[in-house]
Write a protein that holds these residues in place. Sequence first.
Motif, PDB file in Angstrom:
ATOM      1  N   ALA A  56    -108.580 -55.828 -15.355  1.00 49.03           N
ATOM      2  CA  ALA A  56    -108.003 -54.739 -16.142  1.00 49.03           C
ATOM      3  C   ALA A  56    -107.543 -55.227 -17.519  1.00 49.03           C
ATOM      4  O   ALA A  56    -107.554 -54.461 -18.476  1.00 49.03           O
ATOM      5  N   ARG A  57    -107.160 -56.498 -17.617  1.00 44.88           N
ATOM      6  CA  ARG A  57    -106.710 -57.058 -18.902  1.00 44.88           C
ATOM      7  C   ARG A  57    -107.874 -57.425 -19.810  1.00 44.88           C
ATOM      8  O   ARG A  57    -107.686 -57.589 -21.011  1.00 44.88           O
ATOM      9  N   THR A  58    -109.054 -57.596 -19.233  1.00 47.11           N
ATOM     10  CA  THR A  58    -110.224 -57.973 -20.031  1.00 47.11           C
ATOM     11  C   THR A  58    -111.096 -56.750 -20.269  1.00 47.11           C
ATOM     12  O   THR A  58    -110.802 -55.666 -19.776  1.00 47.11           O
ATOM     13  N   LYS A  59    -112.160 -56.947 -20.998  1.00 45.63           N
ATOM     14  CA  LYS A  59    -113.106 -55.852 -21.210  1.00 45.63           C
ATOM     15  C   LYS A  59    -114.333 -56.007 -20.320  1.00 45.63           C
ATOM     16  O   LYS A  59    -115.258 -55.217 -20.402  1.00 45.63           O
ATOM     17  N   GLY A  60    -114.344 -57.014 -19.468  1.00 50.38           N
ATOM     18  CA  GLY A  60    -115.479 -57.249 -18.589  1.00 50.38           C
ATOM     19  C   GLY A  60    -115.482 -56.297 -17.402  1.00 50.38           C
ATOM     20  O   GLY A  60    -114.437 -55.822 -16.964  1.00 50.38           O
ATOM     21  N   VAL A  61    -116.672 -56.034 -16.916  1.00 53.96           N
ATOM     22  CA  VAL A  61    -116.834 -55.196 -15.726  1.00 53.96           C
ATOM     23  C   VAL A  61    -117.835 -55.894 -14.812  1.00 53.96           C
ATOM     24  O   VAL A  61    -118.939 -56.217 -15.239  1.00 53.96           O
ATOM     25  N   PRO A  62    -117.470 -56.123 -13.556  1.00 58.43           N
ATOM     26  CA  PRO A  62    -118.410 -56.736 -12.614  1.00 58.43           C
ATOM     27  C   PRO A  62    -119.403 -55.687 -12.088  1.00 58.43           C
ATOM     28  O   PRO A  62    -119.245 -55.143 -10.996  1.00 58.43           O
ATOM     29  N   TYR A  63    -120.420 -55.399 -12.880  1.00 59.16           N
ATOM     30  CA  TYR A  63    -121.368 -54.338 -12.547  1.00 59.16           C
ATOM     31  C   TYR A  63    -122.108 -54.562 -11.231  1.00 59.16           C
ATOM     32  O   TYR A  63    -122.559 -53.604 -10.614  1.00 59.16           O
ATOM     33  N   ALA A  64    -122.243 -55.809 -10.803  1.00 53.77           N
ATOM     34  CA  ALA A  64    -122.953 -56.070  -9.547  1.00 53.77           C
ATOM     35  C   ALA A  64    -122.237 -55.437  -8.353  1.00 53.77           C
ATOM     36  O   ALA A  64    -122.870 -55.167  -7.338  1.00 53.77           O
ATOM     37  N   VAL A  65    -120.954 -55.175  -8.490  1.00 47.98           N
ATOM     38  CA  VAL A  65    -120.208 -54.565  -7.383  1.00 47.98           C
ATOM     39  C   VAL A  65    -120.726 -53.152  -7.093  1.00 47.98           C
ATOM     40  O   VAL A  65    -121.162 -52.873  -5.967  1.00 47.98           O
ATOM     41  N   PRO A  66    -120.731 -52.232  -8.065  1.00 49.34           N
ATOM     42  CA  PRO A  66    -121.288 -50.911  -7.744  1.00 49.34           C
ATOM     43  C   PRO A  66    -122.803 -50.929  -7.545  1.00 49.34           C
ATOM     44  O   PRO A  66    -123.336 -50.106  -6.779  1.00 49.34           O
ATOM     45  N   MET A  67    -123.498 -51.860  -8.186  1.00 47.89           N
ATOM     46  CA  MET A  67    -124.943 -51.973  -7.987  1.00 47.89           C
ATOM     47  C   MET A  67    -125.252 -52.312  -6.527  1.00 47.89           C
ATOM     48  O   MET A  67    -126.121 -51.692  -5.899  1.00 47.89           O
ATOM     49  N   ALA A  68    -124.546 -53.290  -5.982  1.00 48.09           N
ATOM     50  CA  ALA A  68    -124.753 -53.695  -4.585  1.00 48.09           C
ATOM     51  C   ALA A  68    -124.295 -52.587  -3.636  1.00 48.09           C
ATOM     52  O   ALA A  68    -124.977 -52.285  -2.651  1.00 48.09           O
ATOM     53  N   PHE A  69    -123.154 -51.991  -3.931  1.00 49.59           N
ATOM     54  CA  PHE A  69    -122.630 -50.878  -3.125  1.00 49.59           C
ATOM     55  C   PHE A  69    -123.679 -49.770  -3.014  1.00 49.59           C
ATOM     56  O   PHE A  69    -123.987 -49.301  -1.918  1.00 49.59           O
ATOM     57  N   GLY A  70    -124.238 -49.380  -4.146  1.00 46.66           N
ATOM     58  CA  GLY A  70    -125.245 -48.322  -4.160  1.00 46.66           C
ATOM     59  C   GLY A  70    -126.498 -48.693  -3.393  1.00 46.66           C
ATOM     60  O   GLY A  70    -127.038 -47.888  -2.628  1.00 46.66           O
ATOM     61  N   ALA A  71    -126.963 -49.916  -3.585  1.00 49.64           N
ATOM     62  CA  ALA A  71    -128.197 -50.352  -2.916  1.00 49.64           C
ATOM     63  C   ALA A  71    -128.015 -50.443  -1.403  1.00 49.64           C
ATOM     64  O   ALA A  71    -128.882 -50.015  -0.640  1.00 49.64           O
ATOM     65  N   ILE A  72    -126.891 -50.975  -0.976  1.00 45.61           N
ATOM     66  CA  ILE A  72    -126.657 -51.116   0.461  1.00 45.61           C
ATOM     67  C   ILE A  72    -126.544 -49.747   1.126  1.00 45.61           C
ATOM     68  O   ILE A  72    -127.162 -49.498   2.169  1.00 45.61           O
ATOM     69  N   LEU A  73    -125.788 -48.842   0.531  1.00 43.23           N
ATOM     70  CA  LEU A  73    -125.656 -47.513   1.130  1.00 43.23           C
ATOM     71  C   LEU A  73    -126.977 -46.753   1.112  1.00 43.23           C
ATOM     72  O   LEU A  73    -127.278 -46.012   2.046  1.00 43.23           O
ATOM     73  N   THR A  74    -127.763 -46.968   0.066  1.00 39.53           N
ATOM     74  CA  THR A  74    -129.072 -46.303  -0.010  1.00 39.53           C
ATOM     75  C   THR A  74    -130.022 -46.802   1.071  1.00 39.53           C
ATOM     76  O   THR A  74    -130.731 -46.025   1.705  1.00 39.53           O
ATOM     77  N   MET A  75    -130.035 -48.099   1.285  1.00 38.27           N
ATOM     78  CA  MET A  75    -130.988 -48.698   2.212  1.00 38.27           C
ATOM     79  C   MET A  75    -130.491 -48.795   3.649  1.00 38.27           C
ATOM     80  O   MET A  75    -131.240 -49.152   4.546  1.00 38.27           O
ATOM     81  N   LEU A  76    -129.237 -48.487   3.886  1.00 42.78           N
ATOM     82  CA  LEU A  76    -128.664 -48.593   5.234  1.00 42.78           C
ATOM     83  C   LEU A  76    -129.452 -47.811   6.283  1.00 42.78           C
ATOM     84  O   LEU A  76    -129.696 -48.342   7.382  1.00 42.78           O
ATOM     85  N   PRO A  77    -129.897 -46.590   6.016  1.00 42.69           N
ATOM     86  CA  PRO A  77    -130.685 -45.896   7.040  1.00 42.69           C
ATOM     87  C   PRO A  77    -131.976 -46.640   7.416  1.00 42.69           C
ATOM     88  O   PRO A  77    -132.388 -46.618   8.569  1.00 42.69           O
ATOM     89  N   HIS A  78    -132.589 -47.339   6.453  1.00 46.16           N
ATOM     90  CA  HIS A  78    -133.804 -48.110   6.749  1.00 46.16           C
ATOM     91  C   HIS A  78    -133.484 -49.310   7.639  1.00 46.16           C
ATOM     92  O   HIS A  78    -134.318 -49.721   8.443  1.00 46.16           O
ATOM     93  N   ALA A  79    -132.306 -49.857   7.482  1.00 45.51           N
ATOM     94  CA  ALA A  79    -131.922 -51.024   8.269  1.00 45.51           C
ATOM     95  C   ALA A  79    -131.549 -50.638   9.695  1.00 45.51           C
ATOM     96  O   ALA A  79    -131.691 -51.437  10.609  1.00 45.51           O
ATOM     97  N   ILE A  80    -131.095 -49.417   9.870  1.00 46.43           N
ATOM     98  CA  ILE A  80    -130.615 -48.980  11.190  1.00 46.43           C
ATOM     99  C   ILE A  80    -131.707 -48.308  12.021  1.00 46.43           C
ATOM    100  O   ILE A  80    -131.837 -48.564  13.200  1.00 46.43           O
ATOM    101  N   GLN A  81    -132.535 -47.483  11.409  1.00 47.25           N
ATOM    102  CA  GLN A  81    -133.446 -46.632  12.173  1.00 47.25           C
ATOM    103  C   GLN A  81    -134.709 -47.300  12.660  1.00 47.25           C
ATOM    104  O   GLN A  81    -135.358 -46.788  13.546  1.00 47.25           O
ATOM    105  N   MET A  82    -135.114 -48.381  12.120  1.00 50.04           N
ATOM    106  CA  MET A  82    -136.418 -48.946  12.487  1.00 50.04           C
ATOM    107  C   MET A  82    -136.444 -49.447  13.881  1.00 50.04           C
ATOM    108  O   MET A  82    -135.857 -49.978  14.571  1.00 50.04           O
TER     109      MET A  82
END
Length: 161
Positions: free
Chosen positions: A135-161
């Motif tokens: 919060a004190r810096t101007k950096g943003v760890p973009y990989a956090v929402p990127m990974a969050f989105g990818a995992i939630l998107t692909m979760l049905p493929h990991a479970i249903q097969m």
Amino acid sequence: MAVAYQIMIWFCFGFLLYLAWQDFLTFRIRNRDVLIFSGMVLALLALRGFEGALPDVMAGLLLFGLGFVMWLLGAMGAGDVKLYLPLGVFVGWSMLPIYVVFLLLGSVLLLMSILAARRFPSEKGLLRARLTKIARTKGVPYAVPMAFGAILTMLPHAIQM
């Protein structure tokens, strides 16, 4: 083959969590780690016989291109941009709209966490202390929402097969 594909998706999830955590702690995504994840995604493509690979590669190129524009504008780091190529291939063209929704959701949650840490700073606990530092810096760890989105998107493929 389906079981191996499913197992590989779970390995990808684990590696994405590792990348997100590293970016959260350091604001860095190493080229080595992007190459490792790229190899994992290539293995996934091979496990399905490269069926539908071209549209999935196009998804990766689209995300990479959008990330590159953000990098040119100074809004995103180069590691995040490089990660978008294999991440787009991992998610695939057909799942891209769903990924975008989860990416937006993850980004909003991360932003709310950072804003809360700015308003209520704390050095207690690793997570809160790191959010306060972010919060004190101007950096943003973009990989956090990127990974969050990818995992939630692909979760049905990991479970249903």
